[in-house]
Design a protein around this motif. Structure first.
Motif, short mmCIF file in Angstrom:
data_model
loop_
_atom_site.label_atom_id
_atom_site.label_comp_id
_atom_site.label_asym_id
_atom_site.label_seq_id
_atom_site.Cartn_x
_atom_site.Cartn_y
_atom_site.Cartn_z
N PRO A 85 0.78 -1.23 0.06
CA PRO A 85 -0.09 -0.05 -0.12
C PRO A 85 0.78 1.40 0.17
O PRO A 85 2.02 1.38 0.49
CB PRO A 85 -0.80 -0.24 1.28
CG PRO A 85 -0.70 -1.47 1.77
CD PRO A 85 0.72 -2.21 1.26
N VAL A 86 0.43 2.31 -0.67
CA VAL A 86 0.89 3.74 -0.61
C VAL A 86 -0.16 4.76 0.00
O VAL A 86 -1.14 4.84 -0.04
CB VAL A 86 1.31 4.08 -2.03
CG1 VAL A 86 2.43 3.22 -2.69
CG2 VAL A 86 0.02 4.26 -2.93
N ASP A 87 0.76 5.54 0.47
CA ASP A 87 -0.22 6.76 0.99
C ASP A 87 -0.90 7.36 -0.30
O ASP A 87 -0.57 7.66 -1.05
CB ASP A 87 0.91 7.80 1.73
CG ASP A 87 0.02 9.07 2.44
OD1 ASP A 87 -1.18 8.83 2.94
OD2 ASP A 87 0.29 10.20 2.28
N TYR A 88 -2.29 7.51 0.29
CA TYR A 88 -3.18 8.16 -0.83
C TYR A 88 -4.08 9.52 -0.40
O TYR A 88 -4.81 9.89 -1.32
CB TYR A 88 -3.91 7.03 -1.50
CG TYR A 88 -4.53 7.17 -2.87
CD1 TYR A 88 -3.77 6.61 -3.89
CD2 TYR A 88 -5.40 7.80 -3.20
CE1 TYR A 88 -4.37 6.75 -5.10
CE2 TYR A 88 -6.16 7.91 -4.33
CZ TYR A 88 -5.18 7.30 -5.57
OH TYR A 88 -5.66 7.55 -6.79
N ASP A 89 -3.95 9.72 0.77
CA ASP A 89 -4.73 10.86 1.39
C ASP A 89 -6.33 10.42 1.32
O ASP A 89 -6.91 11.11 1.10
CB ASP A 89 -4.49 12.29 0.48
CG ASP A 89 -3.21 12.67 0.53
OD1 ASP A 89 -2.62 12.64 1.72
OD2 ASP A 89 -2.65 13.01 -0.59
N SER A 90 -6.54 9.11 1.67
CA SER A 90 -7.83 8.57 1.66
C SER A 90 -8.47 9.18 2.87
O SER A 90 -8.15 9.64 3.73
CB SER A 90 -7.63 7.22 1.69
OG SER A 90 -7.08 6.59 0.69
N ILE A 91 -9.84 9.12 2.57
CA ILE A 91 -10.81 9.70 3.72
C ILE A 91 -10.48 9.35 4.93
O ILE A 91 -10.97 9.56 5.84
CB ILE A 91 -12.21 9.55 3.10
CG1 ILE A 91 -12.86 8.31 2.70
CG2 ILE A 91 -12.60 10.42 1.80
CD1 ILE A 91 -14.18 8.02 2.63
N PRO A 95 -3.79 3.52 3.98
CA PRO A 95 -2.88 3.66 2.47
C PRO A 95 -3.79 2.76 1.72
O PRO A 95 -4.58 1.85 1.80
CB PRO A 95 -1.64 3.08 2.82
CG PRO A 95 -1.52 2.30 4.30
CD PRO A 95 -2.73 3.05 4.96
N VAL A 96 -3.62 2.80 0.32
CA VAL A 96 -4.38 2.12 -1.04
C VAL A 96 -3.40 1.02 -1.49
O VAL A 96 -2.21 1.37 -1.68
CB VAL A 96 -4.66 3.34 -1.63
CG1 VAL A 96 -5.02 2.74 -3.21
CG2 VAL A 96 -5.72 4.10 -1.12
N ASP A 97 -3.86 0.01 -1.59
CA ASP A 97 -3.32 -1.02 -2.62
C ASP A 97 -4.23 -1.59 -3.83
O ASP A 97 -3.80 -2.35 -4.42
CB ASP A 97 -2.96 -2.16 -1.81
CG ASP A 97 -4.11 -2.80 -0.84
OD1 ASP A 97 -5.15 -2.43 -0.66
OD2 ASP A 97 -3.67 -4.01 -0.44
N LEU A 98 -5.37 -1.07 -3.68
CA LEU A 98 -6.36 -1.62 -4.88
C LEU A 98 -7.04 -0.42 -5.41
O LEU A 98 -7.66 0.55 -4.86
CB LEU A 98 -7.51 -2.20 -4.25
CG LEU A 98 -7.22 -3.63 -3.19
CD1 LEU A 98 -8.63 -4.12 -2.89
CD2 LEU A 98 -6.54 -4.60 -4.07
N ILE A 99 -6.66 -0.25 -6.60
CA ILE A 99 -7.02 1.07 -7.70
C ILE A 99 -7.79 0.44 -8.61
O ILE A 99 -7.49 -0.33 -9.40
CB ILE A 99 -5.65 1.73 -8.05
CG1 ILE A 99 -4.85 2.03 -7.05
CG2 ILE A 99 -6.15 2.80 -8.90
CD1 ILE A 99 -3.44 2.71 -7.20
N PHE A 100 -9.00 1.01 -8.97
CA PHE A 100 -9.68 0.83 -10.10
C PHE A 100 -10.19 2.06 -10.69
O PHE A 100 -10.93 3.13 -10.12
CB PHE A 100 -11.17 0.12 -9.56
CG PHE A 100 -11.86 -0.44 -10.62
CD1 PHE A 100 -12.15 0.19 -11.75
CD2 PHE A 100 -12.50 -1.81 -10.76
CE1 PHE A 100 -12.98 -0.42 -12.99
CE2 PHE A 100 -12.90 -2.24 -11.62
CZ PHE A 100 -13.33 -1.69 -12.81
N ALA A 101 -9.35 2.43 -11.75
CA ALA A 101 -9.38 3.80 -12.53
C ALA A 101 -10.49 3.53 -13.63
O ALA A 101 -10.75 2.60 -13.93
CB ALA A 101 -8.17 4.15 -12.95
N LEU A 102 -11.43 4.94 -13.59
CA LEU A 102 -12.28 4.88 -14.38
C LEU A 102 -12.08 6.04 -15.47
O LEU A 102 -11.75 7.22 -15.00
CB LEU A 102 -13.54 5.25 -14.03
CG LEU A 102 -14.19 3.97 -13.19
CD1 LEU A 102 -15.52 4.67 -12.29
CD2 LEU A 102 -14.48 2.93 -14.10
#
Length: 154
Positions: A85-91, A95-102
């Motif tokens: 996981p990386v720091d993502y400034d999530s709510i 940290p984030v390790d799953l990314i679903f881009a649209l």
């Protein structure tokens, strides 16, 4: 909207190593360039501009970055599972390790919003997130995402 029409199995990366949110978004842009014939720099810039409006880190280790781009005739999804996981400034500050881009056409309107809602609902499922975190093979990731999403849509 079924994920099989949104997500191509060649637009999935598993076990990707990056050190930052910026690098993760660059990885998405690189896939978009390769799969959709877009300019990676343009996609990356559009994703970064969207992040300036507020983080697309929706919590629970998940991010749903999105952007509207010229040159697309329909919505496209790109899925990336990070190996760490990386720091993502999530709510939720996780940290984030799953990314679903649209990636949407410039005139997508409500279709873009429906896709965002569907993907967000899908990735709120704890069992699904746990399965995705164990997967490295893009074909297995595709099967899990599309089987679960499409059975929920039926």
């Amino acid at each position: 909207m079924f994920l099989t029409t949104l997500l191509d199995r060649h637009a999935i990366l598993g076990n990707v190593s990056v050190n930052s949110k910026r690098q993760a978004l660059q990885m998405v842009a690189d896939v978009a360039a390769r799969q959709l014939g877009l300019e990676a720099a343009e996609v990356h810039q559009a994703l970064l501009e969207r992040e300036k409006l507020g983080s697309t880190g929706v919590g629970m280790g998940v991010a749903v970055p999105h952007a509207a781009l010229a040159g697309l005739d329909r919505m496209h999804g790109i899925f990336v599972r990070l190996d760490a996981p990386v720091d993502y400034d999530s709510i939720d500050d996780m940290p984030v390790d799953l990314i679903f881009a649209l990636l949407a056409p410039e005139n997508a309107g409500t279709e873009h919003l429906r896709a965002l809602a569907k993907v967000s609902r899908l990735l709120r499922q704890k069992d699904l997130r746990e399965q995705l975190r164990k997967m490295e093979n893009p074909d297995a990731i595709y099967a899990i995402l599309t089987d679960i999403a499409d059975s929920n849509a039926a």
